[in-house]
Write an enzyme that holds these catalytic residues in place. Sequence first.
Site, PDB file in Angstrom:
ATOM      1  N   GLY A 158       0.811  -1.204   0.000  1.00 14.03           N
ATOM      2  CA  GLY A 158       0.000   0.000   0.000  1.00 14.03           C
ATOM      3  C   GLY A 158       0.847   1.258   0.000  1.00 14.03           C
ATOM      4  N   ARG A 159       0.248   2.357   0.417  1.00 15.22           N
ATOM      5  CA  ARG A 159       0.920   3.659   0.309  1.00 15.22           C
ATOM      6  C   ARG A 159       2.226   3.721   1.094  1.00 15.22           C
ATOM      7  NH1 ARG A 159      -4.735   5.069   0.313  1.00 15.22           N
ATOM      8  NH2 ARG A 159      -4.723   4.707   2.554  1.00 15.22           N
ATOM      9  N   ILE A 160       2.227   3.197   2.323  1.00 13.48           N
ATOM     10  CA  ILE A 160       3.445   3.280   3.133  1.00 13.48           C
ATOM     11  C   ILE A 160       4.533   2.380   2.555  1.00 13.48           C
ATOM     12  CG2 ILE A 160       4.444   2.814   5.393  1.00 13.48           C
ATOM     13  CD1 ILE A 160       1.712   3.627   6.595  1.00 13.48           C
ATOM     14  N   THR A 238       6.008  -1.508  11.505  1.00 16.37           N
ATOM     15  CA  THR A 238       5.476  -0.168  11.772  1.00 16.37           C
ATOM     16  C   THR A 238       3.969  -0.134  11.511  1.00 16.37           C
ATOM     17  OG1 THR A 238       6.015   0.499   9.496  1.00 16.37           O
ATOM     18  CG2 THR A 238       7.641   1.019  11.211  1.00 16.37           C
ATOM     19  N   ARG A 240       0.893  -2.864  12.779  1.00 17.55           N
ATOM     20  CA  ARG A 240       0.100  -3.187  13.958  1.00 17.55           C
ATOM     21  C   ARG A 240       0.777  -4.336  14.697  1.00 17.55           C
ATOM     22  NH1 ARG A 240      -1.707   1.038  13.231  1.00 17.55           N
ATOM     23  NH2 ARG A 240      -3.898   1.746  13.180  1.00 17.55           N
ATOM     24  N   GLU A 269      -0.301  -2.762  23.148  1.00 20.60           N
ATOM     25  CA  GLU A 269      -1.104  -1.546  22.966  1.00 20.60           C
ATOM     26  C   GLU A 269      -2.588  -1.841  23.087  1.00 20.60           C
ATOM     27  OE1 GLU A 269       0.160   1.055  19.590  1.00 20.60           O
ATOM     28  OE2 GLU A 269       1.626  -0.530  19.276  1.00 20.60           O
ATOM     29  N   HIS A 292       4.830   3.441  18.960  1.00 20.23           N
ATOM     30  CA  HIS A 292       3.858   3.767  17.905  1.00 20.23           C
ATOM     31  C   HIS A 292       4.046   5.226  17.465  1.00 20.23           C
ATOM     32  CE1 HIS A 292      -0.282   2.337  16.253  1.00 20.23           C
ATOM     33  NE2 HIS A 292       0.370   3.061  15.355  1.00 20.23           N
ATOM     34  N   ALA A 293       5.294   5.543  17.164  1.00 23.42           N
ATOM     35  CA  ALA A 293       5.679   6.924  16.867  1.00 23.42           C
ATOM     36  C   ALA A 293       6.018   7.144  15.401  1.00 23.42           C
ATOM     37  CB  ALA A 293       6.884   7.316  17.737  1.00 23.42           C
TER      38      ALA A 293
END
Length: 334
Positions: A158-160, A238, A240, A269, A292-293
Amino acid sequence: MTTQHKVLVTTRFFDDEAADYLRREGCTVVTAGLPHGQTDAELSPARLHELLAGVSGWIVGVVPVTREVLAAAPALQVIARRGVGYDNVDVAAAKQLGKVVTIAPGGNEPSVADHAVAMMLAVAKRLRETHDRMAAGDWVPLSGTEVYRKTVGLVGLGRIARGVAQRLRGFETKILAYDVAPDLGYAESHDISIVDLLTLLSQSDYVSLHLPLMPQTAHMIDAAAIARMKPTAILINTARGGLIDEAALLAALQDGRLAGAGLDVFEAEADAGQRPTADALLRLPNVVATPHAGGASREALARANLIAAQTVIDVLDRRTPAAERVVVDGRSAG
């Protein structure tokens, strides 16, 4: 906008520009007033119910948006996530109750792509371990490895992931990708080889995860998947935390069956019971971790805040947001 609407913002780092945009569009902006360091996940049900009273739009962070929460907020029309993940929102309930759920594509993708590549380099060059040793007085260099001309496997395209591939071109890497519905034209034009997951795991020097968390992707990187990977490979997540069986990852790292991991997300989380495993991972010298930064650059937050605000106004003004921003639109069903 002819009607004054109340918009609740429970995300951290919501900047003045986005808030001013909402006000210029005739909205009253209400914030959760969270203490420094807290997220909206720590809001009690009673406090959340109080905050949502009379609210038409909600720019939400990580607090679970359950059917019960939605049903108790009849005035609520739109739930806007500042990122692209929405696994904390019961989208089926939102649609059934006539509400709109949106995301903010284009906001944090550049920042997360940067973060993924930074983690590859940090683990490969043993930056965390070297820093800790130097702080303890040991200045003997450690031997790391390179990203240059290595094989990088992107799980999800996908985009990332595409941003990661773009950044890695300067390292002359070979890019493999696995996706359940790959864009073959994009892959061919960008010299990305589409392969099955087992091939990707077995051939990659770096495996980087870029998938949403769904029942079919939960723990997709389990003990069996890790066993397929090279012992010299580095795993990057990066996306989930639930994509990885972290107990299996911990065992592999401790036993030397995997070289290292860069983790921006953890199962803990969403499940506090997983915190001991996360803590054990954090103690390993070959793990580089962040809370989660990945999307938390100033630029990414500003972009995503404004996109979230724009989708809220679109819905409140009875317009349809851009298609890529809409997860579900229950207005016709409500």
